[in-house]
Design a protein around this motif. Structure first.
Motif, PDB file in Angstrom:
ATOM      1  N   PHE A   1       0.831  -1.202   0.000  1.00  0.00           N
ATOM      2  CA  PHE A   1       0.000   0.000   0.000  1.00  0.00           C
ATOM      3  C   PHE A   1       0.869   1.258   0.000  1.00  0.00           C
ATOM      4  O   PHE A   1       0.586   2.225  -0.714  1.00  0.00           O
ATOM      5  N   GLY A   2       1.936   1.243   0.794  1.00  0.00           N
ATOM      6  CA  GLY A   2       2.849   2.395   0.842  1.00  0.00           C
ATOM      7  C   GLY A   2       3.516   2.634  -0.498  1.00  0.00           C
ATOM      8  O   GLY A   2       3.631   3.780  -0.960  1.00  0.00           O
TER       9      GLY A   2
ATOM     10  N   CYS B   1       2.380   1.761  -3.430  1.00  0.00           N
ATOM     11  CA  CYS B   1       1.346   2.266  -4.347  1.00  0.00           C
ATOM     12  C   CYS B   1       1.069   3.751  -4.082  1.00  0.00           C
ATOM     13  O   CYS B   1       0.896   4.527  -5.029  1.00  0.00           O
ATOM     14  N   ALA B   2       1.026   4.135  -2.821  1.00  0.00           N
ATOM     15  CA  ALA B   2       0.789   5.543  -2.481  1.00  0.00           C
ATOM     16  C   ALA B   2       1.931   6.420  -2.995  1.00  0.00           C
ATOM     17  O   ALA B   2       1.688   7.510  -3.538  1.00  0.00           O
ATOM     18  N   VAL B   3       3.159   5.962  -2.849  1.00  0.00           N
ATOM     19  CA  VAL B   3       4.311   6.730  -3.351  1.00  0.00           C
ATOM     20  C   VAL B   3       4.238   6.862  -4.874  1.00  0.00           C
ATOM     21  O   VAL B   3       4.458   7.941  -5.426  1.00  0.00           O
TER      22      VAL B   3
ATOM     23  N   MET C   1       1.570   6.701  -6.790  1.00  0.00           N
ATOM     24  CA  MET C   1       0.462   7.598  -7.155  1.00  0.00           C
ATOM     25  C   MET C   1       0.841   9.058  -6.895  1.00  0.00           C
ATOM     26  O   MET C   1       0.514   9.944  -7.699  1.00  0.00           O
ATOM     27  N   THR C   2       1.541   9.316  -5.802  1.00  0.00           N
ATOM     28  CA  THR C   2       1.972  10.679  -5.496  1.00  0.00           C
ATOM     29  C   THR C   2       2.925  11.188  -6.564  1.00  0.00           C
ATOM     30  O   THR C   2       2.806  12.332  -7.028  1.00  0.00           O
ATOM     31  N   ARG C   3       3.862  10.348  -6.985  1.00  0.00           N
ATOM     32  CA  ARG C   3       4.817  10.755  -8.020  1.00  0.00           C
ATOM     33  C   ARG C   3       4.101  11.030  -9.340  1.00  0.00           C
ATOM     34  O   ARG C   3       4.419  11.982 -10.038  1.00  0.00           O
ATOM     35  N   TYR C   4       3.136  10.184  -9.698  1.00  0.00           N
ATOM     36  CA  TYR C   4       2.378  10.424 -10.928  1.00  0.00           C
ATOM     37  C   TYR C   4       1.584  11.724 -10.837  1.00  0.00           C
ATOM     38  O   TYR C   4       1.470  12.460 -11.817  1.00  0.00           O
TER      39      TYR C   4
END
Length: 175
Positions: free
Chosen positions: A67-68, A70-72, A74-77
């Protein structure tokens, strides 16, 4: 050939047999060993529960790591998308500024024409062409005359031509 400790002979299976014998004695020793977790059902269930709890913790940690990540990602995108959006806006502003610069250059050229300068001088500054009676001629003494560089160049050119002609005559003598 015998080794230094006479336990192993190269090319024989003696060590292998000895190893198998040692393994058999270990299994006999294990059968005599008392394991309370295998004998007692309560302890066995506690051990299974403890192992299950460890497994659950490991699974939860892995889920949180995934999950972490994936969150990173998504944040970069999201940051990349924002940067692209800002880049497009800046490109549009750049094109608009270029167009305004061209328009202002044309206005400057138009304002610098002699006719527009004359119109501004007559309309805004209330200026007009001088009349014959307003023109005053001034005589400049010869001392204050400036010799232009073009005249000096022409003298130098004449001297160079004369020198060239002289050299040509000199060379013609030897021919």
């Amino acid at each position: 050939m015998a080794g230094a400790n006479n336990r192993y002979i190269h090319g024989s299976a003696a060590e292998k047999i000895r190893h198998e014998q040692q393994f058999n004695t270990d299994s006999v020793n294990q059968s005599n060993y008392y394991d309370p977790y295998e004998q007692n059902a309560v302890l066995k269930s506690k051990k299974v529960a403890r192992n299950n709890a460890k497994l659950k913790k490991r699974i939860m940690v892995n889920i949180f790591l995934i999950f972490g990540m994936c969150a990173v990602i998504m944040t970069r995108y999201a940051q990349i998308s924002q940067m692209n959006y800002d880049n497009n806006n800046l490109s549009k502003q750049y094109v608009a500024l270029q167009n305004e610069n061209i328009r202002l250059s044309l206005e400057i050229e138009k304002a610098m024409s002699l006719q527009s300068i004359r119109d501004i001088a007559e309309a805004k500054l209330d200026m007009h062409a001088p009349e014959k009676s307003q023109i005053v001629y001034i005589s400049v003494p010869r001392q204050d005359v400036i010799i232009l560089a073009e005249k000096q160049e022409s003298k130098l050119m004449l001297m160079a031509k004369e020198l060239g002609v002289g050299i040509q005559k000199f060379l013609n003598i030897f021919e």
